[in-house]
Design a protein around this motif. Sequence first.
Motif, PDB file in Angstrom:
ATOM      1  N   LEU A 157      -7.386 -26.504 -23.635  1.00  0.00           N
ATOM      2  CA  LEU A 157      -7.044 -26.887 -24.861  1.00  0.00           C
ATOM      3  C   LEU A 157      -6.485 -26.535 -25.961  1.00  0.00           C
ATOM      4  O   LEU A 157      -5.554 -26.490 -26.564  1.00  0.00           O
ATOM      5  CB  LEU A 157      -7.417 -28.000 -24.785  1.00  0.00           C
ATOM      6  N   LYS A 158      -7.891 -25.242 -26.405  1.00  0.00           N
ATOM      7  CA  LYS A 158      -7.593 -24.928 -27.744  1.00  0.00           C
ATOM      8  C   LYS A 158      -6.853 -23.531 -27.159  1.00  0.00           C
ATOM      9  O   LYS A 158      -6.188 -23.590 -28.716  1.00  0.00           O
ATOM     10  CB  LYS A 158      -9.123 -24.588 -27.863  1.00  0.00           C
ATOM     11  N   SER A 159      -6.954 -23.129 -26.323  1.00  0.00           N
ATOM     12  CA  SER A 159      -6.367 -21.837 -26.670  1.00  0.00           C
ATOM     13  C   SER A 159      -4.191 -21.585 -26.384  1.00  0.00           C
ATOM     14  O   SER A 159      -3.526 -21.567 -26.680  1.00  0.00           O
ATOM     15  CB  SER A 159      -6.386 -21.309 -24.421  1.00  0.00           C
ATOM     16  N   PHE A 160      -4.172 -23.435 -25.906  1.00  0.00           N
ATOM     17  CA  PHE A 160      -2.537 -23.432 -26.298  1.00  0.00           C
ATOM     18  C   PHE A 160      -2.258 -23.780 -27.224  1.00  0.00           C
ATOM     19  O   PHE A 160      -1.709 -23.055 -27.609  1.00  0.00           O
ATOM     20  CB  PHE A 160      -2.650 -25.188 -25.603  1.00  0.00           C
ATOM     21  N   VAL A 161      -2.833 -24.157 -28.336  1.00  0.00           N
ATOM     22  CA  VAL A 161      -2.947 -24.718 -29.019  1.00  0.00           C
ATOM     23  C   VAL A 161      -3.263 -23.149 -29.769  1.00  0.00           C
ATOM     24  O   VAL A 161      -1.771 -23.287 -31.484  1.00  0.00           O
ATOM     25  CB  VAL A 161      -3.848 -25.561 -30.423  1.00  0.00           C
ATOM     26  N   GLY A 162      -3.802 -22.119 -29.856  1.00  0.00           N
ATOM     27  CA  GLY A 162      -3.896 -21.309 -31.163  1.00  0.00           C
ATOM     28  C   GLY A 162      -2.582 -19.764 -30.509  1.00  0.00           C
ATOM     29  O   GLY A 162      -2.201 -19.971 -31.815  1.00  0.00           O
ATOM     30  N   PHE A 163      -2.122 -20.356 -29.290  1.00  0.00           N
ATOM     31  CA  PHE A 163      -0.378 -19.137 -28.942  1.00  0.00           C
ATOM     32  C   PHE A 163       0.169 -20.074 -29.528  1.00  0.00           C
ATOM     33  O   PHE A 163       1.709 -19.918 -30.113  1.00  0.00           O
ATOM     34  CB  PHE A 163      -0.608 -19.382 -27.136  1.00  0.00           C
ATOM     35  N   TYR A 164       0.739 -21.883 -29.552  1.00  0.00           N
ATOM     36  CA  TYR A 164       1.689 -23.237 -30.035  1.00  0.00           C
ATOM     37  C   TYR A 164       2.002 -22.838 -31.398  1.00  0.00           C
ATOM     38  O   TYR A 164       2.881 -23.179 -32.245  1.00  0.00           O
ATOM     39  CB  TYR A 164       0.854 -24.111 -29.381  1.00  0.00           C
ATOM     40  N   ASN A 165       0.625 -21.953 -32.105  1.00  0.00           N
ATOM     41  CA  ASN A 165       0.795 -21.942 -33.535  1.00  0.00           C
ATOM     42  C   ASN A 165       1.062 -21.129 -34.166  1.00  0.00           C
ATOM     43  O   ASN A 165       2.002 -20.471 -34.654  1.00  0.00           O
ATOM     44  CB  ASN A 165      -0.911 -21.967 -34.302  1.00  0.00           C
ATOM     45  N   VAL A 166       1.092 -19.449 -33.113  1.00  0.00           N
ATOM     46  CA  VAL A 166       2.473 -18.603 -33.167  1.00  0.00           C
ATOM     47  C   VAL A 166       3.642 -19.025 -33.735  1.00  0.00           C
ATOM     48  O   VAL A 166       4.423 -18.457 -34.415  1.00  0.00           O
ATOM     49  CB  VAL A 166       1.383 -17.280 -32.485  1.00  0.00           C
ATOM     50  N   LEU A 167       3.808 -19.840 -32.202  1.00  0.00           N
ATOM     51  CA  LEU A 167       5.602 -20.804 -32.599  1.00  0.00           C
ATOM     52  C   LEU A 167       5.229 -20.872 -33.745  1.00  0.00           C
ATOM     53  O   LEU A 167       6.712 -20.945 -34.139  1.00  0.00           O
ATOM     54  CB  LEU A 167       6.038 -21.407 -31.087  1.00  0.00           C
ATOM     55  N   GLU A 168       4.654 -22.074 -34.100  1.00  0.00           N
ATOM     56  CA  GLU A 168       4.936 -23.274 -35.196  1.00  0.00           C
ATOM     57  C   GLU A 168       5.014 -22.407 -36.164  1.00  0.00           C
ATOM     58  O   GLU A 168       5.773 -22.819 -37.048  1.00  0.00           O
ATOM     59  CB  GLU A 168       3.493 -23.923 -35.327  1.00  0.00           C
ATOM     60  N   TYR A 169       4.721 -20.942 -36.481  1.00  0.00           N
ATOM     61  CA  TYR A 169       5.074 -19.645 -37.631  1.00  0.00           C
ATOM     62  C   TYR A 169       6.492 -20.176 -38.418  1.00  0.00           C
ATOM     63  O   TYR A 169       6.725 -20.330 -39.065  1.00  0.00           O
ATOM     64  CB  TYR A 169       3.966 -18.860 -37.091  1.00  0.00           C
ATOM     65  N   TYR A 170       7.592 -20.201 -36.673  1.00  0.00           N
ATOM     66  CA  TYR A 170       8.781 -20.298 -36.838  1.00  0.00           C
ATOM     67  C   TYR A 170       8.976 -20.895 -37.295  1.00  0.00           C
ATOM     68  O   TYR A 170      10.630 -21.603 -36.680  1.00  0.00           O
ATOM     69  CB  TYR A 170       8.508 -19.046 -35.910  1.00  0.00           C
ATOM     70  N   PHE A 171       9.076 -22.569 -36.956  1.00  0.00           N
ATOM     71  CA  PHE A 171       9.425 -23.422 -36.995  1.00  0.00           C
ATOM     72  C   PHE A 171      10.760 -23.576 -38.247  1.00  0.00           C
ATOM     73  O   PHE A 171      11.533 -24.156 -37.784  1.00  0.00           O
ATOM     74  CB  PHE A 171       8.790 -24.441 -36.899  1.00  0.00           C
TER      75      PHE A 171
END
Length: 411
Positions: free
Chosen positions: A266-280
């Motif tokens: 769960l936490k690993s998913f959030v870490g990688f997702y936050n990379v994508l979120e940087y470009y939202f």
Amino acid sequence: MATNRVLQLENGVGLGKVVVCSGLSFPAIIHPLLHGEPVLTAQAFYYLSQLDSVAKVRFENPEDILSDDGIEYLIDNYLFEYSKRHPESTITFKVLKGKFWYENGSGHYLRVDQGLTEVLAVDVMNDESVESIVSVDLEDRIDLNDWDIGRNYTRNCLEPYVVKLTEALDKKVDVRIWPGPYRDGYFGKLRVIKPDEGLLNYDTAMAMADICIRNIAETDIEAKVGWIGIGTPKTTLPVERIVATRFHNPVMLSHYFSGLHELNALKSFVGFYNVLEYYFEEAPRLLGRTARNEKLQIECVVELLVSDADVTDFIGALPSASVAFMISDLPTSSSISIVGFNEANGARKDLARWLYEIRCAVIHSKKTRKGVATATFEPYTSAAQALHQVLPVIRWLAIKCIEADSALNPP
């Protein structure tokens, strides 16, 4: 005078090689190391597969030395390139428990054994303040001109022990064992001890600390350990070379390594997702779109990073079990499942939808929304553990996002 900075890494156990990194402001190496300066806790033998790893940066001039944050950023960029080549690797700089310590330079002792023991260190040959040093026990046969006095005393005890155990490795016995219902029979000679590959004696394990980038030529495919230019090295380690061409966004790298470091899916998913979120917000602007909600924003990010063909090729290269996982409905910890990925709906568009719905189930802890049950992942459930199957996909996109940002923002 050159200065070597050694940095502890996490998840580097069993590296078993020397990674030579170049291409950025300073080169670096990553190699195995026996942590803790063992003295009273020293062993006769260690296994290479159980040694941890460190990163080492050499600065030829004092004015070149980077700050701690600067060194961490340098190593993170090299580790990012390493992780791209080795998807199975989770080596990061995010250390959970430190294994180094600062010495009190004004004292007469150095700390060893994970900092729990002190050994006397007095340099009678080079320290003018030392008038003399003489053993209280006149029967001691220790060279007191060698400054590492405490360690030298223990070495006198350890060396015979290492010799005896080394001899035991060659011992054999002649056996006659008749076969039985629970064991094979055997007639002949058998070794009394059978070590696995990668067995290192104490001196060789300690010599890992002396591995230096200066001693590894550009054409070397092996690094010599415990070698001073003459004779035969104690052992050799294979050399792998990593070349980085640019520094990446530090915020995105930090999120990436948070995802890489986590054992919790769960936490690993959030870490990688936050990379994508940087470009939202940036992705819709670059595409000339308006994205008023997060679902549309992640669609824009995926569209910016990859093509439909890229998605198809990536998924096609996954193991068949992973593909089956993606196209099947994904059970959550509630009674609601997430609809599986369907390329027919548009590879990029449906991949974004799939990841967004997983993100909502990961982030939100609400059991219901407006009185209706909603998809959610609860820790310590099989549904949450299944998210490990999702990580290669979102990690792939996170890498693409970091690289795209660097391409869009050249130095």
